[in-house]
Scaffold this motif. Sequence first.
Motif, PDB file in Angstrom:
ATOM      1  N   LEU A 104      26.142   8.499   5.508  1.00  0.00           N
ATOM      2  CA  LEU A 104      26.620   7.166   5.142  1.00  0.00           C
ATOM      3  C   LEU A 104      25.886   6.593   3.932  1.00  0.00           C
ATOM      4  O   LEU A 104      26.336   5.618   3.338  1.00  0.00           O
ATOM      5  CB  LEU A 104      26.468   6.209   6.323  1.00  0.00           C
ATOM      6  N   GLY A 105      24.753   7.187   3.593  1.00  0.00           N
ATOM      7  CA  GLY A 105      23.998   6.721   2.429  1.00  0.00           C
ATOM      8  C   GLY A 105      23.135   5.509   2.700  1.00  0.00           C
ATOM      9  O   GLY A 105      23.060   4.608   1.865  1.00  0.00           O
ATOM     10  N   CYS A 106      22.490   5.473   3.859  1.00  0.00           N
ATOM     11  CA  CYS A 106      21.597   4.356   4.175  1.00  0.00           C
ATOM     12  C   CYS A 106      20.396   4.872   4.960  1.00  0.00           C
ATOM     13  O   CYS A 106      20.285   6.062   5.222  1.00  0.00           O
ATOM     14  CB  CYS A 106      22.326   3.279   4.972  1.00  0.00           C
ATOM     15  N   GLY A 107      19.510   3.988   5.330  1.00  0.00           N
ATOM     16  CA  GLY A 107      18.345   4.386   6.103  1.00  0.00           C
ATOM     17  C   GLY A 107      17.411   3.214   6.323  1.00  0.00           C
ATOM     18  O   GLY A 107      17.749   2.064   6.068  1.00  0.00           O
ATOM     19  N   THR A 108      16.208   3.538   6.780  1.00  0.00           N
ATOM     20  CA  THR A 108      15.191   2.536   7.072  1.00  0.00           C
ATOM     21  C   THR A 108      14.086   2.637   6.035  1.00  0.00           C
ATOM     22  O   THR A 108      13.577   3.721   5.768  1.00  0.00           O
ATOM     23  CB  THR A 108      14.607   2.753   8.487  1.00  0.00           C
ATOM     24  N   LEU A 109      13.719   1.510   5.461  1.00  0.00           N
ATOM     25  CA  LEU A 109      12.641   1.437   4.493  1.00  0.00           C
ATOM     26  C   LEU A 109      11.432   0.839   5.192  1.00  0.00           C
ATOM     27  O   LEU A 109      11.534  -0.192   5.847  1.00  0.00           O
ATOM     28  CB  LEU A 109      13.049   0.555   3.308  1.00  0.00           C
ATOM     29  N   LEU A 160       6.215  -3.126   7.834  1.00  0.00           N
ATOM     30  CA  LEU A 160       7.485  -3.843   7.928  1.00  0.00           C
ATOM     31  C   LEU A 160       8.615  -2.856   7.757  1.00  0.00           C
ATOM     32  O   LEU A 160       8.607  -2.048   6.829  1.00  0.00           O
ATOM     33  CB  LEU A 160       7.545  -4.915   6.846  1.00  0.00           C
ATOM     34  N   GLU A 161       9.581  -2.899   8.663  1.00  0.00           N
ATOM     35  CA  GLU A 161      10.720  -1.986   8.620  1.00  0.00           C
ATOM     36  C   GLU A 161      11.987  -2.764   8.306  1.00  0.00           C
ATOM     37  O   GLU A 161      12.272  -3.779   8.924  1.00  0.00           O
ATOM     38  CB  GLU A 161      10.878  -1.255   9.953  1.00  0.00           C
ATOM     39  N   PHE A 162      12.718  -2.253   7.330  1.00  0.00           N
ATOM     40  CA  PHE A 162      13.994  -2.842   6.952  1.00  0.00           C
ATOM     41  C   PHE A 162      15.067  -1.804   7.227  1.00  0.00           C
ATOM     42  O   PHE A 162      15.106  -0.765   6.575  1.00  0.00           O
ATOM     43  CB  PHE A 162      13.980  -3.252   5.482  1.00  0.00           C
ATOM     44  N   THR A 163      15.924  -2.067   8.212  1.00  0.00           N
ATOM     45  CA  THR A 163      16.949  -1.111   8.618  1.00  0.00           C
ATOM     46  C   THR A 163      18.220  -1.296   7.810  1.00  0.00           C
ATOM     47  O   THR A 163      18.451  -2.364   7.225  1.00  0.00           O
ATOM     48  CB  THR A 163      17.272  -1.262  10.115  1.00  0.00           C
ATOM     49  N   ASN A 203       0.816  -1.212   0.000  1.00  0.00           N
ATOM     50  CA  ASN A 203       0.000   0.000   0.000  1.00  0.00           C
ATOM     51  C   ASN A 203       0.849   1.261   0.000  1.00  0.00           C
ATOM     52  O   ASN A 203       0.599   2.182  -0.762  1.00  0.00           O
ATOM     53  CB  ASN A 203      -0.934   0.029   1.216  1.00  0.00           C
ATOM     54  N   THR A 204       1.853   1.302   0.882  1.00  0.00           N
ATOM     55  CA  THR A 204       2.663   2.502   1.063  1.00  0.00           C
ATOM     56  C   THR A 204       4.121   2.122   1.218  1.00  0.00           C
ATOM     57  O   THR A 204       4.446   1.118   1.847  1.00  0.00           O
ATOM     58  CB  THR A 204       2.212   3.263   2.339  1.00  0.00           C
ATOM     59  N   VAL A 205       4.993   2.959   0.659  1.00  0.00           N
ATOM     60  CA  VAL A 205       6.431   2.779   0.809  1.00  0.00           C
ATOM     61  C   VAL A 205       6.989   4.084   1.370  1.00  0.00           C
ATOM     62  O   VAL A 205       6.754   5.149   0.803  1.00  0.00           O
ATOM     63  CB  VAL A 205       7.105   2.461  -0.543  1.00  0.00           C
ATOM     64  N   GLN A 206       7.689   4.007   2.489  1.00  0.00           N
ATOM     65  CA  GLN A 206       8.272   5.184   3.123  1.00  0.00           C
ATOM     66  C   GLN A 206       9.732   4.914   3.439  1.00  0.00           C
ATOM     67  O   GLN A 206      10.156   3.767   3.493  1.00  0.00           O
ATOM     68  CB  GLN A 206       7.556   5.506   4.445  1.00  0.00           C
ATOM     69  N   PHE A 207      10.480   5.979   3.671  1.00  0.00           N
ATOM     70  CA  PHE A 207      11.848   5.818   4.147  1.00  0.00           C
ATOM     71  C   PHE A 207      12.120   6.904   5.179  1.00  0.00           C
ATOM     72  O   PHE A 207      11.440   7.919   5.238  1.00  0.00           O
ATOM     73  CB  PHE A 207      12.873   5.893   3.005  1.00  0.00           C
ATOM     74  N   ARG A 208      13.115   6.649   5.997  1.00  0.00           N
ATOM     75  CA  ARG A 208      13.589   7.662   6.945  1.00  0.00           C
ATOM     76  C   ARG A 208      15.068   7.384   7.220  1.00  0.00           C
ATOM     77  O   ARG A 208      15.516   6.242   7.156  1.00  0.00           O
ATOM     78  CB  ARG A 208      12.766   7.678   8.224  1.00  0.00           C
ATOM     79  N   HIS A 209      15.784   8.463   7.470  1.00  0.00           N
ATOM     80  CA  HIS A 209      17.173   8.302   7.858  1.00  0.00           C
ATOM     81  C   HIS A 209      17.598   9.502   8.694  1.00  0.00           C
ATOM     82  O   HIS A 209      17.101  10.609   8.530  1.00  0.00           O
ATOM     83  CB  HIS A 209      18.110   8.072   6.680  1.00  0.00           C
ATOM     84  N   THR A 210      18.510   9.242   9.607  1.00  0.00           N
ATOM     85  CA  THR A 210      19.046  10.287  10.462  1.00  0.00           C
ATOM     86  C   THR A 210      20.124  11.044   9.691  1.00  0.00           C
ATOM     87  O   THR A 210      20.475  10.667   8.575  1.00  0.00           O
ATOM     88  CB  THR A 210      19.660   9.668  11.734  1.00  0.00           C
ATOM     89  N   VAL A 211      20.657  12.070  10.308  1.00  0.00           N
ATOM     90  CA  VAL A 211      21.727  12.836   9.664  1.00  0.00           C
ATOM     91  C   VAL A 211      22.934  11.936   9.409  1.00  0.00           C
ATOM     92  O   VAL A 211      23.524  11.960   8.321  1.00  0.00           O
ATOM     93  CB  VAL A 211      22.112  14.058  10.533  1.00  0.00           C
ATOM     94  N   ALA A 212      23.288  11.121  10.393  1.00  0.00           N
ATOM     95  CA  ALA A 212      24.433  10.211  10.225  1.00  0.00           C
ATOM     96  C   ALA A 212      24.163   9.210   9.101  1.00  0.00           C
ATOM     97  O   ALA A 212      25.046   8.927   8.285  1.00  0.00           O
ATOM     98  CB  ALA A 212      24.725   9.474  11.522  1.00  0.00           C
TER      99      ALA A 212
END
Length: 161
Positions: free
Chosen positions: A123-128, A138-141, A110-119
């Motif tokens: 580093l070029g990564c985050g949580t999907l 479902l969260e994929f870190t 239904n929905t796809v979101q992402f979030r990432h901190t400054v760090a």
Amino acid sequence: MAYPDELLVEGERVVLHTRPHWKMLVLPVLVFLVVVGAASFLAALVSAQSWALVAWVALAVVAAVLVGRFTVLPFVRWRTTHFVVTTRRVLVREGVLSRSGMDIPMSRINTVQFRHTVAERMLGCGTLVIESASDEPLEFTDVPAVEKVHSLLYQEVADDA
């Protein structure tokens, strides 16, 4: 890094195949360096003692256990974790001896979101976060290039609709 073709259904192709971000390996590498450095230092300290051989064996055993638990195990866990986006589903596979996996069909997302901190941005990564027909999202870190993966996944969901 090809994904095994026998796990794909007819007409399905891999769009993205990645592992967790390398930042998961920073602490294990630091532990390795500290353990090897400390063991080497202690081995040099006891080298002039009459019981040096026993101390070296004990140091080697302790160092091997620490490196195995805090370096080798996390590396194997990282190496055997796969995040795969195909034209029909999202797959997550992890484990060596005991494997687990999850598949989410594109039609159920239904929905796809992402979030990432400054760090994480540096580093070029985050949580999907993927919300599907299930109750909880479902969260994929530690997803590398999470914004790119988000866009790609959104495109695949839109193409599937």
